[in-house]
Design an enzyme around this catalytic site. Structure first.
Site, short mmCIF file in Angstrom:
data_model
loop_
_atom_site.label_atom_id
_atom_site.label_comp_id
_atom_site.label_asym_id
_atom_site.label_seq_id
_atom_site.Cartn_x
_atom_site.Cartn_y
_atom_site.Cartn_z
N ILE A 194 -14.29 -9.03 7.90
CA ILE A 194 -15.53 -9.28 8.66
C ILE A 194 -16.70 -8.57 7.96
O ILE A 194 -17.81 -9.10 7.87
CB ILE A 194 -15.39 -8.78 10.11
N LYS A 249 0.88 -1.17 0.00
CA LYS A 249 0.00 0.00 0.00
C LYS A 249 0.92 1.22 0.00
O LYS A 249 1.75 1.36 0.90
CB LYS A 249 -0.89 0.01 1.25
N ARG A 257 -5.17 -5.84 -11.24
CA ARG A 257 -6.02 -6.71 -10.42
C ARG A 257 -7.39 -6.03 -10.31
O ARG A 257 -7.47 -4.85 -9.94
CB ARG A 257 -5.40 -6.86 -9.03
N ASP A 262 -1.57 -2.01 -4.09
CA ASP A 262 -2.97 -2.15 -3.67
C ASP A 262 -3.70 -0.81 -3.83
O ASP A 262 -3.07 0.25 -3.82
CB ASP A 262 -3.05 -2.54 -2.18
C1 LIG Z 1 -6.25 -11.00 -4.01
C2 LIG Z 1 -7.14 -9.89 -3.54
C3 LIG Z 1 -6.62 -8.63 -3.40
C4 LIG Z 1 -7.44 -7.56 -3.01
N1 LIG Z 1 -6.95 -6.28 -3.00
C5 LIG Z 1 -7.79 -5.25 -2.74
C6 LIG Z 1 -7.35 -3.90 -2.88
O1 LIG Z 1 -6.21 -3.61 -3.23
N2 LIG Z 1 -8.25 -2.92 -2.61
C7 LIG Z 1 -9.54 -3.18 -2.24
O2 LIG Z 1 -10.32 -2.25 -2.04
N3 LIG Z 1 -9.97 -4.45 -2.09
C8 LIG Z 1 -9.13 -5.49 -2.33
N4 LIG Z 1 -9.58 -6.77 -2.21
C9 LIG Z 1 -10.88 -7.05 -1.54
C10 LIG Z 1 -12.05 -6.98 -2.49
O3 LIG Z 1 -12.30 -5.63 -2.84
C11 LIG Z 1 -13.33 -7.55 -1.85
O4 LIG Z 1 -13.64 -6.81 -0.70
C12 LIG Z 1 -13.23 -9.01 -1.46
O5 LIG Z 1 -12.53 -9.74 -2.42
C13 LIG Z 1 -14.63 -9.66 -1.31
O6 LIG Z 1 -15.33 -9.58 -2.50
P1 LIG Z 1 -15.58 -10.81 -3.50
O7 LIG Z 1 -15.14 -10.37 -4.83
O8 LIG Z 1 -14.93 -12.05 -3.01
O9 LIG Z 1 -17.13 -10.94 -3.62
P2 LIG Z 1 -18.34 -11.01 -2.58
O10 LIG Z 1 -19.55 -10.83 -3.40
O11 LIG Z 1 -18.09 -10.08 -1.43
O12 LIG Z 1 -18.24 -12.49 -2.04
C14 LIG Z 1 -18.51 -13.62 -2.85
C15 LIG Z 1 -18.40 -14.86 -1.97
O13 LIG Z 1 -17.05 -15.01 -1.51
C16 LIG Z 1 -17.01 -15.46 -0.16
N5 LIG Z 1 -16.40 -14.38 0.67
C17 LIG Z 1 -16.09 -13.12 0.27
N6 LIG Z 1 -15.52 -12.43 1.27
C18 LIG Z 1 -15.48 -13.27 2.33
C19 LIG Z 1 -14.99 -13.15 3.66
N7 LIG Z 1 -14.44 -12.02 4.11
N8 LIG Z 1 -15.12 -14.22 4.49
C20 LIG Z 1 -15.65 -15.39 4.05
N9 LIG Z 1 -16.12 -15.57 2.80
C21 LIG Z 1 -16.03 -14.53 1.95
C22 LIG Z 1 -18.43 -15.72 0.24
O14 LIG Z 1 -18.71 -17.07 -0.07
C23 LIG Z 1 -19.22 -14.78 -0.67
O15 LIG Z 1 -20.53 -15.21 -0.87
C24 LIG Z 1 -8.80 -7.82 -2.66
C25 LIG Z 1 -9.31 -9.11 -2.80
C26 LIG Z 1 -8.52 -10.15 -3.25
C27 LIG Z 1 -9.12 -11.49 -3.43
#
Ligand SMILES: Cc1cc2nc3c(=O)[nH]c(=O)nc-3n(C[C@H](O)[C@H](O)[C@H](O)COP(=O)(O)OP(=O)(O)OC[C@H]3O[C@@H](n4cnc5c(N)ncnc54)[C@H](O)[C@@H]3O)c2cc1C
Length: 312
Positions: free
Chosen positions: A295, A99, A189, A137
């Site tokens: 969370i 970051k 990403r 990030d």
């Molecule tokens: C490799 C990576 C890098 C990232 N980098 C950044 C970044 O630089 N900046 C930024 O703003 N965000 C970042 N994120 C976080 C991202 O923005 C989302 O908040 C996060 O990935 C949850 O969204 P989702 O796409 O999985 O979909 P969602 O619709 O939130 O979740 C889909 C499904 O995934 C599972 N799931 C998702 N989150 C959780 C959890 N916390 N606990 C348990 N199960 C869960 C559940 O089964 C859910 O139904 C990153 C995520 C990943 C995977």
């Protein structure tokens, strides 16, 4: 605003409360370690090796957010360089996430230079020597312009095989941002976005975020760029698989990315299917903000935290 967003906004607001922070920091490490590999560099490296055994690569991430002094920012950057050095020769592709705010992005030096850039250059210089990759990030929306501007400069200096960045599907602006970066052929990403953002800048409904997510991935791939599809959303993952097949996009042009402790089963399955998969492996003592965002992403996680804290 839909219920998902109301839940997420509520958890993120409560998590910012100082009293809540103090209580959770004291009692929740046993729960946080589901999402955080450990406090030490060597533990994180061991976690990467563990994932490699099941065909999943790692993204090392030293936890820490905005720092307010030059000394702390420099120390943070030094630790990332020590991390790169420690990962050398360990038999896995070296990939770290940083970051910019944690290495001084908000600090201007007496000579007018941005400390975040000074430190990013130190990190990228070492990364390039080691053939490592560094992803910048993306944080909350006031930092997006500066991060993209700095990313542009850094790609110019180090190339897109050494540095990439992140775009967030929840921001209205992101489609334009993605298109404006095309000339760099950037490694991006795509994420949904994890911060508490106002309706003035971000879609309040999950459905719109999910739609924009798909659009961004498709556009980025169609433009011939490398895309990191960072999500645990199975319906999106299935759609991307179909899209690449229909459009004859080679597996070498994209990868799936997920977070440590979330859907390991899916990570392993995708790797077995022949896709490149990378898990984001956070470590360090400054885990609270990262943990709060995990969370906030899922209602079931609140019960998981409360149960863990009661067991103490
Ligand atoms: C490799 C990576 C890098 C990232 N980098 C950044 C970044 O630089 N900046 C930024 O703003 N965000 C970042 N994120 C976080 C991202 O923005 C989302 O908040 C996060 O990935 C949850 O969204 P989702 O796409 O999985 O979909 P969602 O619709 O939130 O979740 C889909 C499904 O995934 C599972 N799931 C998702 N989150 C959780 C959890 N916390 N606990 C348990 N199960 C869960 C559940 O089964 C859910 O139904 C990153 C995520 C990943 C995977």
């Amino acid at each position: 605003m839909d219920l998902n967003q109301v839940y997420r906004n509520t958890v993120l607001s409560v998590a910012n409360n100082k009293t809540v922070q103090d209580i959770v920091k004291q009692r929740a490490w046993s729960v946080a370690k589901r999402f955080v590999a450990g406090e030490e560099r060597q533990t994180a490296i061991a976690a990467v090796k563990d994932m490699e055994k099941v065909g999943v690569h790692g993204i090392l991430d030293l936890l820490g957010e905005f720092v307010d002094t030059e000394a702390k920012a420099n120390e943070f950057a030094d630790e990332i360089i020590r991390l790169l050095d420690a990962a050398e020769g360990q038999g896995f592709p070296i990939y770290v996430a940083i970051k910019l705010s944690s290495v001084g992005q908000k600090i201007t030096l007496a000579n007018g230079e941005n400390l975040g850039m000074v430190n990013a250059r130190r990190i990228l210089k070492r990364a390039k020597e080691l053939n490592a990759f560094v992803a910048l990030d993306m944080e909350d929306h006031p930092l997006v312009d500066l991060t993209l501007e700095q990313f542009r400069t850094l790609v110019g200096e180090f190339g897109n095989q050494t540095v990439g960045t992140v775009l967030q599907a929840y921001l209205y602006r992101t489609e334009q941002d993605r298109a404006s970066l095309d000339d760099l052929k950037p490694n991006l990403r795509i994420v949904k976005g994890a911060y508490l953002e106002p309706e003035s800048v971000a879609y309040p409904n999950k459905r719109d975020v999910d739609l924009q997510y798909r659009r961004l991935v498709y556009q980025h791939l169609k433009a011939g760029n490398y895309c990191c599809v960072a999500t645990h959303d199975e319906s999106i993952i299935e759609d991307v698989k179909r899209f690449v097949q229909m459009n004859k996009i080679p597996y070498s042009q994209f990868e799936f990315q997920m977070l440590y402790g979330i859907r390991r089963d899916l990570q392993v399955q995708l790797a077995k299917e022949g896709y490149t998969v990378r898990a984001y492996i956070p470590y360090g003592s400054d885990w609270y903000a990262y943990f709060s965002r995990r969370i906030a992403e899922r209602p079931a996680n609140v019960m998981f935290v409360l149960r863990g804290m009661l067991r103490g």
